[in-house]
Scaffold this motif. Structure first.
Motif, mmCIF file in Angstrom:
data_model
loop_
_atom_site.group_PDB
_atom_site.id
_atom_site.type_symbol
_atom_site.label_atom_id
_atom_site.label_comp_id
_atom_site.label_asym_id
_atom_site.label_seq_id
_atom_site.Cartn_x
_atom_site.Cartn_y
_atom_site.Cartn_z
ATOM 1 N N UNK A 174 -8.273 -3.970 -3.901
ATOM 2 C CA UNK A 174 -7.168 -3.020 -3.713
ATOM 3 C C UNK A 174 -5.865 -3.768 -3.431
ATOM 4 N N UNK A 178 2.083 1.675 -3.476
ATOM 5 C CA UNK A 178 1.054 2.204 -4.384
ATOM 6 C C UNK A 178 0.883 3.704 -4.177
ATOM 7 N N UNK A 179 0.928 4.148 -2.924
ATOM 8 C CA UNK A 179 0.799 5.585 -2.642
ATOM 9 C C UNK A 179 1.999 6.346 -3.198
ATOM 10 N N UNK A 192 1.617 6.748 -6.934
ATOM 11 C CA UNK A 192 0.663 7.815 -7.231
ATOM 12 C C UNK A 192 1.321 9.191 -7.127
ATOM 13 N N UNK A 222 0.158 -0.596 -16.535
ATOM 14 C CA UNK A 222 0.115 0.863 -16.488
ATOM 15 C C UNK A 222 -1.325 1.350 -16.233
ATOM 16 N N UNK A 223 -2.287 0.504 -16.615
ATOM 17 C CA UNK A 223 -3.683 0.851 -16.350
ATOM 18 C C UNK A 223 -4.065 0.723 -14.878
ATOM 19 N N UNK A 224 -3.237 0.042 -14.111
ATOM 20 C CA UNK A 224 -3.548 -0.142 -12.682
ATOM 21 C C UNK A 224 -3.070 1.032 -11.835
ATOM 22 N N UNK A 225 -2.185 1.840 -12.399
ATOM 23 C CA UNK A 225 -1.571 2.899 -11.603
ATOM 24 C C UNK A 225 -2.571 4.004 -11.307
ATOM 25 N N UNK A 281 -4.521 -5.473 -6.487
ATOM 26 C CA UNK A 281 -3.958 -4.505 -7.438
ATOM 27 C C UNK A 281 -2.599 -4.011 -6.961
ATOM 28 N N UNK A 339 0.844 -1.197 0.000
ATOM 29 C CA UNK A 339 0.000 0.000 0.000
ATOM 30 C C UNK A 339 0.885 1.255 0.000
ATOM 31 N N UNK A 360 -7.719 -0.485 7.266
ATOM 32 C CA UNK A 360 -8.985 0.183 6.965
ATOM 33 C C UNK A 360 -8.929 0.890 5.609
ATOM 34 N N UNK A 361 -10.068 0.912 4.935
ATOM 35 C CA UNK A 361 -10.153 1.628 3.662
ATOM 36 C C UNK A 361 -9.713 0.808 2.466
ATOM 37 N N UNK A 362 -9.150 -0.374 2.698
ATOM 38 C CA UNK A 362 -8.654 -1.168 1.570
ATOM 39 C C UNK A 362 -9.517 -2.416 1.358
ATOM 40 N N UNK A 363 -9.867 -2.652 0.109
ATOM 41 C CA UNK A 363 -10.647 -3.838 -0.238
ATOM 42 C C UNK A 363 -9.703 -4.942 -0.708
#
Lengths: 488, 432
Positions: free
Chosen positions: B404, B155-156, B159, B429-432, B407, B152, B398-401
């Motif tokens: 998620x 991923x942040x 972004x 690249x579509x997952x970003x 991915x 996570x 919390x907040x993550x499915x």
């Protein structure tokens, strides 16, 4: 199909009548209210002859049915959410996204703590008739029976909502004759046709089943003799048959905020601004879909699983994702079997969104407030939500199950930050933008692109605010007679 | 790979103390039904290996429903259940629990019938009370809490980095190269961590292999007998399916209200269903076989993000209690209860029927797999009638499915490849 027992609104949007006023009524004199309702000239869905020049439709809240003297036990056989009301419970508000600025405590009507309206009176006429139609109806007998506290005038607005987009294109087509099988073996792909029982109570729905509703024993309740019989239990009378639940929500739209935000993101580039608006809505202004389609409403997203033509999070894709019972391209027995067991997923995005046919809405909304063009919106001060200049949508939808239809679409599709595997964005038009628990944002919007990272917009402000709402029951005409008799 | 395991402690509550226990458990919470990770009684947030945990009070709300079968209901004392899904084995977790939350747990378990509050007894008491679920599902076998958190954070970072480098080439390969370089630098500077997977414990690996082979082998050996008995079984099953009483009552409004009050705070919800197994040997054998199949397929087939077509379940457990007379189902799922039930009905009605049609009041099935949950309204009513709220529930992220998490893992996996293929890159690249 007994159209003469169905209120006209179910079959027609009364689009030939440009003006409307929705009145919220509280019963002050029960006897007088019953007497007035007995003779109310309600328009049925029977076609033939000319379209009526003036229309009256009537719907009741659970509180209204009780106020008229319908036995509480009978009312409790309607669905739990109808009985609870739209704002009756903070848990429901949380699920519907009625938090922050949408909190029912801040509503203009129907909100938390306020007494629920008893009756919803929907009047339709054209420009020249609408005033006369009201004064004709609101005679002394009416004024004795009801108190009119809220009047919500509306109009067609040339079929466009206030952000400037053609609205109401994606309507289900009701399969009145029951031509189409609801068996999932025979229909795995999206279809726009919908079983009548998804909209009207008393008919088989998309599961081939009857939705729960009050069924009365005429031996115990003689007044029920006026009601049609329940198809699946002919010894009982059906209070729900030919009726539908009606959801009313007043949504104010901050048009200046919408266009000014887009203009800022587009850095003043008009073409870019328009593209962004289209991506957020999921259609062009005139309603044309963003992917190739045979017609405005004849398409699905099967060939666009990643949302590279129409963004996954676009408003119209969230509200009607056009998914079938199975993931795209799973025809044939073997493929079906494999898919059922969870194998053979091709895109990694399969099964993220529920089958659409169980979650359709028949929309009957109207807009309110004066129009504001883009140029004016850009020149106006934003934040005019609560001002005199308020404008927006009187959202109305009909359905046989509020929880499976309106509440599901609102919660799982529009409000959810995780819709279709997205991460941190809710509906670009309707979202309340409150962060999730854990602090994750919901105010993003992404526009996927082929072979490149998605275009992202962050910090979307709230464009739409809920100003009021309630759940009603729009009875069939025979049921209306029973209700007007107080069930006695 | 770090395998996941489950701790499930069930203990009857001392008579008359269930309300006091409910009130005590409520003090763990920061929102209705949702634990504060830093609460002083059981500081869930301190356990680095803990995914999800819950305290639930099992009341036999629907105990009288068995009268429809002409059977007198057996008494059932309100029972406290504590479930924890952890990385690694439960022994270490239990020891750590005693260390960090010993006093709090003693306070909680002292409401239970047979808890002798002696200071040193907690660990053996919990061990003795621990029971293995008849079936368990884990969304992604081997994904540890640490891995979830690291991915996570990655991923942040991705972004933020993409937002900061807007305007540079956004061709997939260029983006991959750029991000890879930046991530390697972050890792070198210890601002990001991407720990390699821990080695799979040899004992676990061997046990799993034996399980993988032994169950089909046993099935194969029994096959002639099963085939011989099949006609008799089907005949009797159909007889029961036609005569078993259905219960179509909607849940009481107050009960539904209690369930709704703890739902939809996080993106993940917690679900408890506690019901009775229909009387008779056939039903018992059927539910046992169904759970065995479920456990086997969850362990060996559905261990990478899918339980058949369902992608929203993090952890789920099925337990038989009270000498196999009752079944308890506990799960953690993404989305609202309405969408969870929608998933059940429209995607895996057959799978639910296999197990739950052996429960009292369930909608009528045909040949075990058809019908049942397909009766939408009755099915939802049955589920809600037998559902119980959790007293206190914890989730480490919390907040993550579950989607998620999958991915984030995919983002990492491709970043770790030096030269991924063209199609892999395009999807990535579509997952970003």
């Amino acid at each position: 199909m007994a159209f003469d027992d169905v209120q006209g609104l179910v079959r027609f949007g009364h689009g030939h009548l440009s003006r409307s006023v929705f009145h919220l009524l509280w019963i002050v004199d029960v006897e007088a209210a019953r007497a007035w309702l007995q003779q109310a000239p309600v328009t049925s869905a029977a076609a033939g002859g000319e379209r009526p020049a003036q229309v009256l439709q009537l719907a009741f809240s659970a509180a209204g049915l009780c106020a008229l003297g319908i036995d509480r036990e009978i009312v409790s056989d309607f669905s739990a959410e109808f009985n609870a009301g739209m704002a009756g419970d903070s848990n429901r508000s949380r699920r519907l996204g009625d938090i922050g600025a949408n909190d029912p405590g801040r509503w203009r009507w129907g909100g938390a703590g306020a007494s629920a309206p008893h009756v919803l009176l929907l009047l339709y006429a054209d420009d020249s008739r609408i005033e006369d139609w009201q004064s004709e109806l609101f005679d002394a007998a009416f004024e004795q029976a009801f108190e009119r506290r809220i009047a919500l005038p509306g109009e067609l607005g040339a079929g466009r909502e206030h952000f400037g987009f053609v609205d109401g294109i994606s309507q289900p087509e009701i399969d009145w004759q029951g031509d189409r099988s609801v068996d999932s073996h025979r229909r795995s792909t999206y279809s726009n046709r919908l079983a009548p029982g998804e909209i009207l109570l008393g008919y088989p729905n998309e599961y081939g089943l009857y939705t729960r509703r009050p069924l009365l024993d005429p031996a115990r309740c003689p007044a029920a003799a006026v009601l049609p019989e329940a198809t699946e239990q002919p010894q009982l009378k059906d209070l729900g048959r030919n009726g539908s639940y009606l959801v009313l929500r007043q949504l104010s739209q901050d048009v200046p905020a919408f266009w000014q935000f887009l203009d800022r993101v587009a850095q003043g580039d008009e073409t870019r601004r328009e593209q962004l608006a289209q991506a957020m809505v999921g259609r062009k202004r005139d309603g044309e879909p963003l992917l190739e389609a045979r017609g405005l409403n004849a398409f699905d997203y099967d060939d666009d699983p990643a949302g590279q033509r129409c963004p996954l999070g676009a408003h119209v894709r969230r509200a009607n994702p056009r998914t079938g019972d199975f993931p795209p391209h799973s025809s044939g027995i073997l493929k079906r079997l494999l898919r059922t067991l969870g194998f053979g997923s091709q895109s990694g995005r399969d099964d993220l969104v529920a089958a659409t046919r169980f979650h359709r809405l028949l929309r009957r909304g109207r807009i309110y407030g004066g129009a504001l063009g883009v140029a004016e919106a850009l020149a106006t001060e934003a934040g005019g939500v609560a001002s005199e200049e308020e404008r927006g949508l009187l959202f109305v939808c009909l359905g046989a199950s509020i929880s499976r239809q309106f509440e599901f679409v609102q919660n799982a599709w529009l409000d959810s930050a995780k819709f279709a595997g997205l991460r941190d964005e809710s509906d670009p038009l309707l979202g309340h933008r409150q962060p999730m628990p854990g602090g994750l944002a919901t105010d993003h919007f992404s526009i996927p692109r082929a072979g490149r990272p998605a275009d992202r917009v962050e910090g979307l402000p709230q464009f739409v605010q809920v100003r009021g709402g309630e759940y009603f029951f729009l009875p069939g005409l025979r049921a209306l007679r029973f209700i007007a008799g107080g069930g006695q | 790979m770090t395998p996941q395991s489950t701790l499930m402690i069930a203990a009857p509550v001392s008579s008359g103390r269930e309300n006091a226990l409910g009130a005590l458990l409520a003090t763990l919470n920061r929102r209705p039904g949702e634990a504060d990770p830093d609460n002083p009684l059981v500081p869930f947030g301190q356990f680095g290996q803990l995914h999800m945990a819950r305290f639930t009070l099992l009341y036999a709300r629907t105990n009288d429903d068995i009268r429809a079968h002409g059977v007198r209901p057996r008494p059932w004392p309100p029972t406290l259940v504590f479930i924890a899904d952890v990385d690694g084995d439960t022994d270490r977790f239990l020891a750590e629990l005693c260390l960090r939350a010993g006093d709090g747990l003693r306070q909680i378990f002292s409401h239970c019938r047979d808890f002798d509050a002696g200071y040193d007894d907690l660990l053996p008491w919990m061990r003795r009370r621990n029971r293995r679920p008849a079936a368990s599902y884990v969304n992604w076998r081997g994904r540890s809490v640490q891995q979830v958190r690291e991915e996570e954070a990655l991923a942040c970072f991705v972004r933020r980095h993409l937002a900061a480098t807007q305007g540079e080439s956004d061709d997939a390969r260029a983006v991959h190269g750029r991000l890879r370089e930046a991530v390697l630098e972050e890792v070198a500077e210890l601002r990001l961590r991407l720990s390699p997977a821990a080695p799979t414990p040899a004992g676990w690996w061997l046990g799993n292999l034996v399980h993988l082979l032994a169950i089909p082998l046993a099935g194969l050996l029994l096959l002639p007998l099963l085939l011989l008995l099949a006609p008799l079984y089907l005949w009797r099953l159909r007889q029961l399916e036609r005569s078993d009483p259905e219960n179509t009552r909607p849940p009481e409004p107050q009960h539904l209200q209690a369930l709704l009050a703890v739902e939809d705070f996080d993106v993940t919800n917690h679900f408890n269903v506690f019901g009775q197994v229909k009387p008779g040997l056939l039903r018992l054998l059927t539910i046992k076989a169904g759970l065995l199949l479920l456990d086997y397929t969850s362990r060996h087939i559905y261990r990478r993000g899918y339980l058949t077509r369902i992608r929203t379940i993090h952890f789920a457990h099925w337990v038989l209690l009270d000498g196999n007379a009752r079944v308890y189902f506990a799960s953690n799922y993404d989305g609202s209860a309405e969408s969870y039930m929608d998933d059940f009905i429209n995607k895996v009605a057959w799978g639910l029927n296999l197990v739950f049609s052996n429960g009292i009041g369930y909608p009528r099935t045909r040949f075990l797999l058809k019908g049942g949950a397909e009766h939408e309204g009755n099915y939802k009513a049955t589920l809600r009638r037998n559902q119980l709220p959790s007293e206190s529930w914890y989730k480490a992220y919390p907040g993550l499915t579950a989607v998620d998490l999958a991915r984030n893992h995919q983002i990492r996996a491709v970043l770790e490849e030096a030269r991924p293929g063209e199609q892999v890159l395009r999807d990535w690249v579509g997952l970003l």
